[in-house]
Design a protein around this motif. Structure first.
Motif, PDB file in Angstrom:
ATOM      1  N   GLY A  68       0.717  -1.280   0.071  1.00 43.60           N
ATOM      2  CA  GLY A  68      -0.028   0.208  -0.019  1.00 43.60           C
ATOM      3  C   GLY A  68       0.700   1.341  -0.010  1.00 43.60           C
ATOM      4  N   LEU A  69       2.075   1.320   0.591  1.00 40.45           N
ATOM      5  CA  LEU A  69       2.902   2.285   0.376  1.00 40.45           C
ATOM      6  C   LEU A  69       3.379   2.366  -0.873  1.00 40.45           C
ATOM      7  N   PRO A  70       3.505   3.771  -1.584  1.00 45.91           N
ATOM      8  CA  PRO A  70       4.104   4.096  -2.887  1.00 45.91           C
ATOM      9  C   PRO A  70       5.839   3.685  -2.845  1.00 45.91           C
ATOM     10  N   VAL A  71       6.429   3.510  -3.706  1.00 46.91           N
ATOM     11  CA  VAL A  71       7.623   2.897  -3.863  1.00 46.91           C
ATOM     12  C   VAL A  71       8.442   4.146  -3.636  1.00 46.91           C
ATOM     13  N   PHE A  72       9.516   4.003  -2.801  1.00 45.29           N
ATOM     14  CA  PHE A  72      10.483   5.508  -2.574  1.00 45.29           C
ATOM     15  C   PHE A  72      11.281   5.562  -3.826  1.00 45.29           C
ATOM     16  N   GLY A  88       0.080  -9.084  17.639  1.00 42.91           N
ATOM     17  CA  GLY A  88      -0.901  -8.952  16.275  1.00 42.91           C
ATOM     18  C   GLY A  88      -0.633  -7.856  15.637  1.00 42.91           C
ATOM     19  N   LEU A  89      -0.401  -6.575  16.438  1.00 47.40           N
ATOM     20  CA  LEU A  89      -0.616  -5.258  15.746  1.00 47.40           C
ATOM     21  C   LEU A  89       0.910  -4.618  15.573  1.00 47.40           C
ATOM     22  N   TYR A  90       1.154  -4.237  14.402  1.00 47.16           N
ATOM     23  CA  TYR A  90       2.713  -3.701  13.914  1.00 47.16           C
ATOM     24  C   TYR A  90       2.103  -2.234  13.654  1.00 47.16           C
ATOM     25  N   PHE A  91       2.784  -1.262  13.790  1.00 42.72           N
ATOM     26  CA  PHE A  91       2.750  -0.026  13.539  1.00 42.72           C
ATOM     27  C   PHE A  91       3.994   0.826  13.234  1.00 42.72           C
ATOM     28  N   TYR A  92       4.061   1.503  11.971  1.00 48.60           N
ATOM     29  CA  TYR A  92       5.329   2.044  11.591  1.00 48.60           C
ATOM     30  C   TYR A  92       5.108   3.189  11.197  1.00 48.60           C
ATOM     31  N   GLU A  93       6.209   4.126  11.416  1.00 47.20           N
ATOM     32  CA  GLU A  93       6.151   5.332  10.712  1.00 47.20           C
ATOM     33  C   GLU A  93       7.573   5.556   9.663  1.00 47.20           C
ATOM     34  N   ILE A  94       7.483   6.071   8.703  1.00 54.88           N
ATOM     35  CA  ILE A  94       8.585   5.928   7.702  1.00 54.88           C
ATOM     36  C   ILE A  94       8.835   7.130   6.831  1.00 54.88           C
ATOM     37  N   ILE A  95      10.220   7.664   6.928  1.00 55.63           N
ATOM     38  CA  ILE A  95      10.689   8.756   6.228  1.00 55.63           C
ATOM     39  C   ILE A  95      11.148   8.217   4.978  1.00 55.63           C
ATOM     40  N   ARG A  96      10.577   8.688   3.742  1.00 57.10           N
ATOM     41  CA  ARG A  96      11.170   8.226   2.361  1.00 57.10           C
ATOM     42  C   ARG A  96      10.743   9.320   1.498  1.00 57.10           C
ATOM     43  N   ARG A  97      11.714   9.285   0.212  1.00 55.44           N
ATOM     44  CA  ARG A  97      11.326  10.346  -0.792  1.00 55.44           C
ATOM     45  C   ARG A  97      10.563   9.671  -1.834  1.00 55.44           C
ATOM     46  N   VAL A  98       9.554  10.193  -2.151  1.00 57.19           N
ATOM     47  CA  VAL A  98       8.461   9.985  -3.158  1.00 57.19           C
ATOM     48  C   VAL A  98       8.272  10.904  -4.308  1.00 57.19           C
ATOM     49  N   THR A 111      -2.997  -8.267  12.420  1.00 49.12           N
ATOM     50  CA  THR A 111      -3.040  -9.772  11.946  1.00 49.12           C
ATOM     51  C   THR A 111      -3.664  -9.665  10.557  1.00 49.12           C
ATOM     52  N   GLY A 112      -2.883  -9.200   9.576  1.00 48.60           N
ATOM     53  CA  GLY A 112      -3.043  -9.403   8.309  1.00 48.60           C
ATOM     54  C   GLY A 112      -3.768  -8.285   7.519  1.00 48.60           C
ATOM     55  N   THR A 113      -4.475  -7.612   8.268  1.00 50.19           N
ATOM     56  CA  THR A 113      -5.146  -6.480   7.620  1.00 50.19           C
ATOM     57  C   THR A 113      -4.222  -5.102   7.818  1.00 50.19           C
ATOM     58  N   THR A 114      -3.956  -4.585   6.351  1.00 51.49           N
ATOM     59  CA  THR A 114      -3.151  -3.686   6.203  1.00 51.49           C
ATOM     60  C   THR A 114      -3.521  -2.165   5.913  1.00 51.49           C
ATOM     61  N   HIS A 115      -3.181  -1.302   6.526  1.00 54.75           N
ATOM     62  CA  HIS A 115      -3.771   0.224   6.147  1.00 54.75           C
ATOM     63  C   HIS A 115      -2.347   0.924   6.102  1.00 54.75           C
ATOM     64  N   SER A 116      -2.441   2.312   5.236  1.00 57.61           N
ATOM     65  CA  SER A 116      -1.337   3.100   5.349  1.00 57.61           C
ATOM     66  C   SER A 116      -1.794   4.403   5.075  1.00 57.61           C
ATOM     67  N   GLY A 117      -0.836   5.441   5.131  1.00 60.49           N
ATOM     68  CA  GLY A 117      -1.173   7.129   4.732  1.00 60.49           C
ATOM     69  C   GLY A 117       0.028   7.868   4.931  1.00 60.49           C
ATOM     70  N   MET A 118      -0.424   8.957   4.384  1.00 55.40           N
ATOM     71  CA  MET A 118       0.571   9.876   4.611  1.00 55.40           C
ATOM     72  C   MET A 118       0.390  10.909   5.729  1.00 55.40           C
ATOM     73  N   LEU A 119       1.456  11.416   6.532  1.00 54.37           N
ATOM     74  CA  LEU A 119       1.530  12.267   7.701  1.00 54.37           C
ATOM     75  C   LEU A 119       1.815  13.533   7.026  1.00 54.37           C
ATOM     76  N   TYR A 120       3.026  13.852   6.846  1.00 47.55           N
ATOM     77  CA  TYR A 120       3.525  14.925   6.410  1.00 47.55           C
ATOM     78  C   TYR A 120       4.201  14.699   5.004  1.00 47.55           C
TER      79      TYR A 120
END
Length: 221
Positions: A68-72, A88-98, A111-120
């Motif tokens: 779900g995250l765009p390729v950096f 079962g819950l993994y939460f990440y924050e990621i800095i990347r150039r897109v 537990t297998g359900t994934t979500h993602s989005g932009m913060l800044y």
């Protein structure tokens, strides 16, 4: 009587061994130092704006991927914080150039359900392999798989051994014997100018052009 084969022991000189261990130590220290800390955005969700704070320490991790995250951007570095929150819950924050702009994204796997989005998202376009230490960041709502800007900005402060210091934007005309330097602003800052007057000129950091106000809009010359 069986023939015993002689084995030859190769001894590495002490000086070479010391050099080898020194190289390993340097690489290990570099790996430890490849971290970036964000401050100024807070923690958790801001109920008034719907944004989510991104403060924390991020570690270089170019192998991290998430559905779900765009390729950096190729050839750039990626920094990640977070991990297992509870069973079962993994939460990440990621800095990347897109697509030429640095972003701070979030992602979770429950537990297998994934979500993602932009913060800044940084306002300044970049060709650097590491994120900027000093920039203005457009803020996005904390919505799963829905990148909706809040209309606000954040002065996120990035510190570390790898972040890149950007030139400080100039907000006044600088006169020199042979030339003049115009105010240098982001488009967001340009559009935020109160009561601009026709004929006002400045330099747009994002569009890389001189903009003039014609009485109704800012346009590149």
């Amino acid at each position: 009587m069986p023939i015993q084969k002689k084995t030859k022991t190769i001894r590495i000189p002490i000086l070479m061994r010391k050099k080898y261990y020194t190289i390993l130590l340097i690489l290990f220290c570099k790996a430890l130092m490849a971290q970036i800390t964000i401050s100024g955005t807070g923690f958790g969700i801001d109920q008034s704006s719907g944004a989510y704070g991104a403060d924390g320490t991020y570690t270089l991790n170019n192998s991290f991927t998430f559905t779900g995250l765009p390729v950096f951007d190729s050839g750039t570095n990626q920094y990640v914080t977070g991990g297992l929150v509870f069973s079962g819950l993994y939460f990440y924050e990621i800095i990347r150039r897109v697509n030429g702009k640095w972003t701070i994204a979030w992602a979770y796997n429950n537990t297998g359900t994934t979500h993602s989005g932009m913060l800044y998202r940084a306002q300044t376009s970049s060709t650097d392999i590491d994120p900027p230490c000093n920039d203005i960041w457009d803020q996005y709502k904390y919505n799963p798989n829905d990148n909706t800007p809040t209309g606000n900005t954040a002065s996120a402060i990035l510190t570390g051994t790898t972040c890149v210091n950007l030139p400080v934007p100039q907000n006044a005309i600088i006169t020199r014997p042979t030339a003049q330097s115009l105010p240098q602003l982001s488009n967001l800052s340009i559009n935020a100018i109160v009561n601009p007057q026709p004929g006002m000129i400045l330099w747009s950091l994002e569009d890389s052009c001189i903009k003039v106000y014609n009485g109704t809009a800012w346009n590149c010359l």
